[in-house]
Write a protein that holds these residues in place. Structure first.
Motif, PDB file in Angstrom:
ATOM      1  N   VAL A 157       1.005  -1.009   0.126  1.00 42.29           N
ATOM      2  CA  VAL A 157       0.038   0.053   0.047  1.00 42.29           C
ATOM      3  C   VAL A 157       0.905   1.234  -0.047  1.00 42.29           C
ATOM      4  O   VAL A 157       0.822   2.189  -0.910  1.00 42.29           O
ATOM      5  N   CYS A 158       1.765   1.284   0.823  1.00 38.81           N
ATOM      6  CA  CYS A 158       2.858   2.448   0.832  1.00 38.81           C
ATOM      7  C   CYS A 158       3.600   2.651  -0.414  1.00 38.81           C
ATOM      8  O   CYS A 158       3.487   3.669  -1.000  1.00 38.81           O
ATOM      9  N   ILE A 159       3.907   1.577  -1.199  1.00 38.55           N
ATOM     10  CA  ILE A 159       4.632   1.507  -2.241  1.00 38.55           C
ATOM     11  C   ILE A 159       3.868   1.996  -3.451  1.00 38.55           C
ATOM     12  O   ILE A 159       4.214   3.017  -4.351  1.00 38.55           O
ATOM     13  N   GLU A 160       2.498   1.417  -3.546  1.00 41.44           N
ATOM     14  CA  GLU A 160       1.671   1.970  -4.355  1.00 41.44           C
ATOM     15  C   GLU A 160       1.163   3.402  -4.390  1.00 41.44           C
ATOM     16  O   GLU A 160       0.955   3.933  -5.326  1.00 41.44           O
ATOM     17  N   THR A 161       1.256   3.695  -3.168  1.00 39.47           N
ATOM     18  CA  THR A 161       0.630   4.911  -2.834  1.00 39.47           C
ATOM     19  C   THR A 161       1.923   6.134  -3.385  1.00 39.47           C
ATOM     20  O   THR A 161       1.583   7.012  -4.151  1.00 39.47           O
ATOM     21  N   ILE A 162       3.083   5.739  -3.189  1.00 42.61           N
ATOM     22  CA  ILE A 162       4.013   6.691  -3.592  1.00 42.61           C
ATOM     23  C   ILE A 162       4.307   6.652  -4.980  1.00 42.61           C
ATOM     24  O   ILE A 162       4.239   7.568  -5.712  1.00 42.61           O
ATOM     25  N   SER A 163       4.190   5.502  -5.560  1.00 45.91           N
ATOM     26  CA  SER A 163       4.350   5.441  -7.107  1.00 45.91           C
ATOM     27  C   SER A 163       3.185   6.078  -8.005  1.00 45.91           C
ATOM     28  O   SER A 163       3.491   6.585  -8.697  1.00 45.91           O
ATOM     29  N   ASN A 164       2.302   6.242  -7.178  1.00 46.68           N
ATOM     30  CA  ASN A 164       0.894   6.830  -7.720  1.00 46.68           C
ATOM     31  C   ASN A 164       1.145   8.290  -7.588  1.00 46.68           C
ATOM     32  O   ASN A 164       0.788   9.268  -8.646  1.00 46.68           O
ATOM     33  N   MET A 165       1.718   8.738  -6.289  1.00 46.72           N
ATOM     34  CA  MET A 165       1.755  10.128  -6.059  1.00 46.72           C
ATOM     35  C   MET A 165       2.979  10.978  -6.917  1.00 46.72           C
ATOM     36  O   MET A 165       2.861  12.065  -7.378  1.00 46.72           O
ATOM     37  N   ILE A 166       3.951  10.158  -7.363  1.00 44.99           N
ATOM     38  CA  ILE A 166       5.067  10.828  -8.331  1.00 44.99           C
ATOM     39  C   ILE A 166       4.631  10.768  -9.793  1.00 44.99           C
ATOM     40  O   ILE A 166       5.657  11.163 -10.597  1.00 44.99           O
ATOM     41  N   ARG A 167       3.590  10.082 -10.159  1.00 47.07           N
ATOM     42  CA  ARG A 167       3.520   9.979 -11.555  1.00 47.07           C
ATOM     43  C   ARG A 167       3.219  11.124 -12.297  1.00 47.07           C
ATOM     44  O   ARG A 167       4.051  11.313 -13.505  1.00 47.07           O
ATOM     45  N   PRO A 168       2.810  12.277 -11.881  1.00 45.40           N
ATOM     46  CA  PRO A 168       2.900  13.555 -12.518  1.00 45.40           C
ATOM     47  C   PRO A 168       4.085  14.092 -12.725  1.00 45.40           C
ATOM     48  O   PRO A 168       4.694  14.565 -13.739  1.00 45.40           O
ATOM     49  N   GLY A 169       5.090  13.980 -11.607  1.00 46.90           N
ATOM     50  CA  GLY A 169       6.327  14.480 -11.693  1.00 46.90           C
ATOM     51  C   GLY A 169       7.105  13.627 -12.651  1.00 46.90           C
ATOM     52  O   GLY A 169       8.003  14.187 -13.364  1.00 46.90           O
ATOM     53  N   THR A 170       6.959  12.181 -12.770  1.00 44.96           N
ATOM     54  CA  THR A 170       7.762  11.330 -13.686  1.00 44.96           C
ATOM     55  C   THR A 170       7.442  11.847 -15.146  1.00 44.96           C
ATOM     56  O   THR A 170       8.278  11.808 -15.993  1.00 44.96           O
ATOM     57  N   LEU A 171       6.112  12.032 -15.376  1.00 39.85           N
ATOM     58  CA  LEU A 171       5.640  12.464 -16.737  1.00 39.85           C
ATOM     59  C   LEU A 171       6.462  13.779 -17.078  1.00 39.85           C
ATOM     60  O   LEU A 171       6.820  13.892 -18.245  1.00 39.85           O
ATOM     61  N   ALA A 172       6.480  14.626 -16.338  1.00 41.99           N
ATOM     62  CA  ALA A 172       6.976  16.092 -16.383  1.00 41.99           C
ATOM     63  C   ALA A 172       8.526  15.977 -16.787  1.00 41.99           C
ATOM     64  O   ALA A 172       8.810  16.625 -17.595  1.00 41.99           O
ATOM     65  N   VAL A 173       9.056  15.490 -15.678  1.00 39.79           N
ATOM     66  CA  VAL A 173      10.581  15.508 -15.687  1.00 39.79           C
ATOM     67  C   VAL A 173      11.349  14.679 -17.106  1.00 39.79           C
ATOM     68  O   VAL A 173      12.102  15.063 -17.856  1.00 39.79           O
ATOM     69  N   ARG A 174      10.417  13.411 -17.436  1.00 37.20           N
ATOM     70  CA  ARG A 174      10.759  12.661 -18.466  1.00 37.20           C
ATOM     71  C   ARG A 174      10.752  13.501 -19.774  1.00 37.20           C
ATOM     72  O   ARG A 174      11.579  13.363 -20.566  1.00 37.20           O
TER      73      ARG A 174
END
Length: 225
Positions: free
Chosen positions: A144-161
């Motif tokens: 749950v912790c891992i999936e929550t963190i991976s879900n929250m960083i999605r906009p950052g990964t899209l933008a930085v990529r």
């Protein structure tokens, strides 16, 4: 005068004290009247085929539960990004997609909209996504912790990529171009061939990165249905 290597990407150009850096982002508006021609041009026929292909692809990714017309926002996002990526390949034109100001502005509203829609309308489905199927009960809190963190960083990964891929190629071309005046004619020809090859590579990257941004956004939206 350029104070450091990354100064070429600073939004600093102006005319009559008016910032003109983001003007290239809106130049594409002048192509919109072409859509209303009675007889479509070759450009419009080609672009119609591209958009129809993207529509079919995104419709498959979204699935049967997706709302009608939901592919249009991803096609529009792809169009905006690929246009700005190609505009940045021309000399003396500011590359807006190489700045997080532009990329985060596109990624954050999409992600926030998906999250709000999913948690309000499909709450149980969103909770189920936090624990992958087949996870042992002992590992569930960690998942749950891992999936929550991976879900929250999605906009950052899209933008930085997107921003990192745009700035990397431009930076390499700037580095090679700045060495030109100090080279001999023989090495200059080699440098010219290298720059042309890099320009072709950047053209491919411009299309690929815009497609990746649109496809990942489509996949994130399919998870909330």
């Amino acid at each position: 005068m350029m104070t450091n290597l990354f100064s070429v990407f600073d939004p600093s150009s102006s005319m009559f004290n008016l910032p003109l850096n983001w003007t290239s982002t809106f130049i594409g508006v002048v192509m919109l009247p072409m859509m209303y021609w009675v007889i479509p041009t070759r450009y419009m026929v080609m672009w119609s085929k591209v958009t129809m292909t993207l529509h079919k692809e995104f419709k498959t990714l979204i699935g049967k539960n997706g709302l009608n017309g939901s592919t249009f926002i991803f096609i529009s996002t792809f169009t905006l990004i690929v246009y700005n990526n190609f505009m940045g390949l021309f000399p003396y034109i500011f590359t807006s997609t190489s700045h997080l100001t532009m990329t985060l502005t596109m990624a954050m509203p999409l992600w926030v909209g998906f999250m709000l829609y999913g948690w309000i309308n499909h709450t149980k489905h969103m909770f189920a996504h936090l624990v992958p199927q087949g996870t042992p009960p002992v590992l569930m809190p960690f998942m749950v912790c891992i999936e929550t963190i991976s879900n929250m960083i999605r906009p950052g990964t899209l933008a930085v990529r997107l921003a990192a891929n745009m700035i990397a190629g431009h930076l390499l071309m700037t580095l090679l171009g700045s060495t030109g005046p100090s080279l001999s004619y023989t090495i200059m020809y080699l440098l010219l061939v290298t720059q042309i090859a890099l320009l072709m590579l950047e053209s491919a990257v411009a299309i690929i990165q815009s497609y990746v941004f649109a496809v990942l956004s489509t996949l994130y939206s399919s998870e909330v249905n």
